[in-house]
Design a protein around this motif. Structure first.
Motif, short mmCIF file in Angstrom:
data_model
loop_
_atom_site.label_atom_id
_atom_site.label_comp_id
_atom_site.label_asym_id
_atom_site.label_seq_id
_atom_site.Cartn_x
_atom_site.Cartn_y
_atom_site.Cartn_z
N LEU A 160 44.21 40.71 47.77
CA LEU A 160 43.36 40.29 45.92
C LEU A 160 43.74 38.57 46.09
O LEU A 160 45.02 38.04 45.79
N ASP A 161 42.47 37.90 46.69
CA ASP A 161 42.80 36.63 46.84
C ASP A 161 42.84 35.54 45.44
O ASP A 161 41.84 36.24 44.25
N GLY A 162 42.46 34.19 45.02
CA GLY A 162 42.87 34.04 44.38
C GLY A 162 42.11 33.62 43.14
O GLY A 162 42.03 33.51 41.54
N PHE A 163 40.67 33.69 43.51
CA PHE A 163 39.65 34.06 43.04
C PHE A 163 39.03 34.78 42.13
O PHE A 163 38.67 34.86 41.35
N GLU A 164 39.24 36.33 43.13
CA GLU A 164 39.22 37.47 42.34
C GLU A 164 40.42 38.33 41.07
O GLU A 164 39.49 37.82 40.25
N VAL A 165 41.74 37.49 40.93
CA VAL A 165 42.69 37.33 40.08
C VAL A 165 42.37 36.69 39.31
O VAL A 165 42.28 36.65 37.84
N ALA A 166 41.09 35.12 39.52
CA ALA A 166 40.99 34.59 38.25
C ALA A 166 39.76 34.70 37.14
O ALA A 166 40.26 35.56 36.11
N MET A 167 38.86 35.77 38.07
CA MET A 167 37.93 36.67 38.28
C MET A 167 38.01 37.32 37.00
O MET A 167 38.03 37.74 35.72
N VAL B 90 44.12 28.94 30.55
CA VAL B 90 44.74 27.22 31.93
C VAL B 90 43.86 27.90 32.88
O VAL B 90 45.22 27.90 33.21
N LEU B 91 43.71 27.91 33.47
CA LEU B 91 43.99 28.67 34.86
C LEU B 91 43.19 26.93 36.46
O LEU B 91 42.43 26.69 35.56
N VAL B 92 44.42 26.75 36.89
CA VAL B 92 44.56 25.80 37.55
C VAL B 92 44.48 25.77 39.09
O VAL B 92 46.08 27.23 39.51
N ASP C 176 34.36 24.21 48.11
CA ASP C 176 35.82 24.63 47.76
C ASP C 176 35.95 24.34 45.74
O ASP C 176 36.05 25.72 45.26
N GLN C 177 35.20 23.37 45.78
CA GLN C 177 35.97 23.33 44.00
C GLN C 177 34.84 23.98 43.45
O GLN C 177 35.41 24.10 42.36
N GLN C 178 33.21 23.41 43.62
CA GLN C 178 32.61 24.24 42.65
C GLN C 178 32.84 26.17 43.02
O GLN C 178 32.52 26.37 42.02
N ARG C 179 33.58 26.43 43.71
CA ARG C 179 33.31 27.91 43.81
C ARG C 179 35.11 28.23 42.94
O ARG C 179 34.69 29.00 42.23
N SER C 180 35.55 27.26 42.69
CA SER C 180 36.57 27.28 42.04
C SER C 180 36.06 27.67 40.37
O SER C 180 36.43 28.22 39.92
N ARG C 181 35.36 26.62 40.03
CA ARG C 181 34.43 26.69 39.28
C ARG C 181 33.96 27.91 38.41
O ARG C 181 33.83 28.39 37.30
N ASP C 182 33.04 28.06 39.42
CA ASP C 182 32.48 29.62 39.39
C ASP C 182 33.35 30.81 39.12
O ASP C 182 32.64 31.91 38.43
N ALA C 183 34.61 30.63 39.58
CA ALA C 183 35.25 32.25 39.20
C ALA C 183 36.33 31.68 38.55
O ALA C 183 36.77 32.89 37.96
N GLY C 184 35.73 30.58 37.49
CA GLY C 184 36.56 30.15 36.28
C GLY C 184 38.01 29.32 35.99
O GLY C 184 38.72 29.56 34.70
N PHE C 185 37.71 29.06 37.27
CA PHE C 185 39.22 28.27 36.90
C PHE C 185 38.67 26.75 35.88
O PHE C 185 37.13 26.56 36.04
N ASN C 186 40.19 25.92 34.86
CA ASN C 186 39.88 25.16 34.83
C ASN C 186 39.60 23.48 35.47
O ASN C 186 39.15 22.86 35.33
N HIS C 187 41.50 23.66 36.80
CA HIS C 187 41.03 22.73 37.25
C HIS C 187 41.51 22.80 38.77
O HIS C 187 41.72 24.12 38.86
N HIS C 188 40.89 22.15 39.63
CA HIS C 188 40.91 22.41 40.63
C HIS C 188 42.23 21.59 42.67
O HIS C 188 42.27 19.93 41.92
#
Length: 689
Positions: free
Chosen positions: A617-624, A636-638, A648-660
């Motif tokens: 279960l990768d970090g994107f799925e965990v964040a979502m 706050v997800l970093v 990569d940063q855009q994908r982080s934002r799409d997954a719900g991360f606040n910071h990268h």
């Protein structure tokens, strides 16, 4: 010029002319011998005109009816008599011709032939060819034969050579045509391309050269009276007829990679170029057929090699990206451990020196990894500039902060000369900072300890000049033209004192060119090097120049935070947790995605420092999934990852991360992010959903 006539008819006409000439010569001989009496009539004072009134009737009728021109001239070349044939040649009446001199009837005005004819009157025979002028201005070739008559008069026979000239022209044309046909046939028979001649009306083959037999193995008769599809050149009759219609309409057609099958059922690929033209007043089609089997094989081979190269290039990029990720993973715990050592206060005086060494080498490794990944992104076109108005002085100052530890280590004397007035660029400040760092790093590597390095910034019209000069070993002349090529390095000794991957200057060139500038290198071996960067400037943005940010002052936390650290690299997770605990935070650690979700639901954190590259279960799925929990909406997800591209940063934002954050993340940056979390802890009991 008379209209063309058949050669056979011209031959007959030529024979008739020869007979007329013989008859005319007989008449002249008869006049000379007195068989024909010439009667003198006084027409004009001092002039005499000859007639044939007193001649024997048979001879008179013969001369009048002859198709051979007969004229009588006096000693001055004036025409005294002419028969109707002469008058017809000049398109005048007999009366109009009489009284003209022979010279006045020549096509070349002012030219005299009469004197020459008289001079050769005693020779046998006196016959010469000239061009005579008709009444309408046209001219024609004629043969003139002059004979002496009694009473110092002369008989002139005029033979029209127009038909003979046309015959000669046609004969010459026929000979030339025959030679052309011979040459064409020789080319047709010996050509190393197949040639087919078709009827443009029916599309059927009329002729085939020997190479068609060589190409396909079939005998000559196999091709005759067949359409192209019947010998396999087109897939079916409809395609064949469509090609013939195109040729009839446009006169030209070309095909590549058409298949043919030999008599041994072997496939041959051919190129066909066909055009139409007239031959013997009939339209024909000529098809030139070239065997391109070997060329097609080479083209396919090149295409396969290009695909293999592209696949290799893609896999190389993937490998470099994975390599960067894998190299950054061990750097993160090393950096964290070094930060922990900094927090200790041991009595051993060597402690600080050891920490400095570790810190410096971690920074060096980080730069090498970044360069390796950057050059891969640039060469594959996967890098985009984030351009905005920025001051060049500030870029250089930030780069100097980065490079200063290396300068101190090598005890270099660094001279800095910045512009007294701001120089504004429309640029990506981070990328240009990378340019300055790479140039200064290159200068430091190739300059002996204690050497001199200088950097200066000056305006130069519409551009800014940045010069980086060193007192190092210099660049060999044979290497200088290639100094910006990828992986180019000078000769290294076994100790590899300077190190490096040979990609720093390549990055400099690519990044500068992406900004619309250029970079030049000047050097003499043993005399140091100078690099000059030209960058286009822009107008000041009309805002106050931002102040250079100083070191971030440590701020006391208003309250400790609950932080969840998630990373499958146990050393990275544990070392970061120790640092956070040292800073006063409450920390949980998880080494995979499912464990992280369970821990977050059991004791909701305020901040999650989450690795992306988790197994299963990768970090994107965990964040979502975390964002789907009502009680965790404010967390706050970093993202903590080895991938730092814009995508990569855009994908982080799409997954719900606040910071990268890119590994190894500077712990000061982590603290700055944590300091922004000022909201009170959410009211949430452990274990609730």
């Amino acid at each position: 010029m008379l209209p063309p006539r058949p050669i056979a008819e011209l031959l007959e006409e030529n024979e008739r002319l020869q007979l007329r000439l013989e008859e005319a010569e007989a008449v002249v001989e008869a006049i000379r011998n007195g068989l024909i009496d010439a009667v003198v009539v006084n027409a004009l004072p001092g002039e005499s005109v000859y007639t044939l009134e007193g001649a024997d009737r048979p001879y008179r009728l013969l001369v009048e009816a002859m198709q051979q021109g007969v004229a009588m001239l006096n000693l001055q070349g004036v025409i005294l008599y002419c028969n109707p044939c002469v008058a017809g040649l000049f398109m005048m009446s007999v009366e109009k011709v009489i009284g003209h001199t022979l010279d006045s009837l020549l096509a070349q005005n002012g030219h005299s032939v009469w004197a020459g004819l008289l001079q050769n009157i005693e020779s046998l025979p006196t016959r010469q060819e000239f061009r005579l002028k008709r009444h309408d201005g046209t001219n024609f070739p004629a043969a003139l034969a002059l004979s002496l008559l009694p009473m110092q008069n002369f008989c002139l026979l005029v033979t029209d050579l127009s038909q003979q000239e046309q015959y000669e022209e046609l004969a010459a044309s026929k000979a030339a045509l025959k030679q052309t046909e011979i040459r064409y046939r020789r080319l047709f028979e010996t050509a190393k391309d197949g040639i087919l001649i078709l009827s443009a009306e029916t599309g059927r083959i009329n002729d085939a050269n020997p190479f068609m037999t060589v190409l396909l193995g079939y005998p000559y008769d196999h091709f005759l009276n067949k359409e192209l599809w019947e010998i396999g050149l087109f897939s079916d009759k409809a395609a064949n007829e469509a090609a013939v219609r195109t040729l009839q309409r446009e006169g030209y057609i070309r095909y590549e990679h058409l298949p043919l099958v030999t008599d041994r059922q072997q496939r041959v690929e051919v190129e066909v170029i066909a055009n139409t033209y007239d031959e013997d007043l009939q339209a024909v089609i000529q098809c030139n057929i070239r065997d391109i089997t070997e060329r097609s094989r080479l083209e396919n081979q090149l295409q396969e090699q290009a695909l293999a190269l592209a696949d290799s290039h893609r896999r190389k990029d993937e490998f470099l990206a994975m390599l960067g990720h894998e190299l950054r993973n061990p750097l993160a715990p090393i950096s964290n451990a070094m930060q922990l050592l900094r927090c200790e206060k041991p009595a051993d005086p060597r402690h600080d020196k050891i920490c400095t060494i570790i810190e410096r080498q971690v920074g060096q490794l980080t730069r090498l990894i970044n360069d390796l990944l950057e050059v891969s992104r640039i060469t594959s076109g996967r890098i985009h500039l984030q351009q905005e108005p920025t001051a060049l002085n500030h870029i250089v100052e930030r780069a100097l902060e980065t490079i200063q530890p290396l300068m101190d280590q090598r005890r270099h004397h660094l001279a800095v000369s910045l512009s007294p007035q701001p120089i504004w660029l429309f640029a990506d400040a981070a990328r240009l900072e990378q340019v300055v760092v790479n140039l200064l790093t290159n200068a430091a590597k190739y300059t002996a300890d204690g050497g001199h390095i200088a950097i200066s910034i000056v305006p130069a019209g519409p551009e800014a000049l940045m010069r980086v000069r060193d007192s190092g070993v210099g660049i060999a002349p044979e290497l200088l033209p290639h100094i910006f090529d990828l992986f180019t390095q000078a000769e290294r000794s076994l100790d590899r004192a300077q190190g490096g991957l040979g990609i720093g200057l390549c990055l400099v060139k690519r990044l500068v060119e992406m900004h619309g500038g250029k970079v030049e290198a000047f050097s003499e071996l043993g005399q140091g090097s100078e690099f000059v960067v030209h960058l286009p400037t822009t107008a000041a943005p009309g805002i106050a120049e931002p102040a250079v940010p100083g070191p971030a002052a440590s701020k006391p936390l208003p309250f400790p935070l609950r932080v969840l650290v998630v990373d499958d690299n146990m050393d990275a997770a544990d070392s970061l947790a120790l640092l956070l605990e040292e800073a006063g935070h409450h920390v949980q650690v998880a080494f995979d995605g499912p464990t992280a979700l369970t821990a977050a639901l059991a004791d909701p954190p305020q901040v999650v420092l989450l690795d992306i590259g988790l197994p299963g279960l990768d970090g994107f799925e965990v964040a979502m999934r975390l964002r789907q929990q009502p009680g965790l909406l404010g967390v706050v997800l970093v993202a903590m990852t080895g991938y730092g591209q814009q995508a990569d940063q855009q994908r982080s934002r799409d997954a719900g991360f606040n910071h990268h954050l890119v590994k190894p993340a500077n712990f000061e940056k982590v603290q700055e992010l944590l300091a922004t979390v000022s909201a009170p802890p959410p009211a949430h009991s452990p274990g609730s959903n």
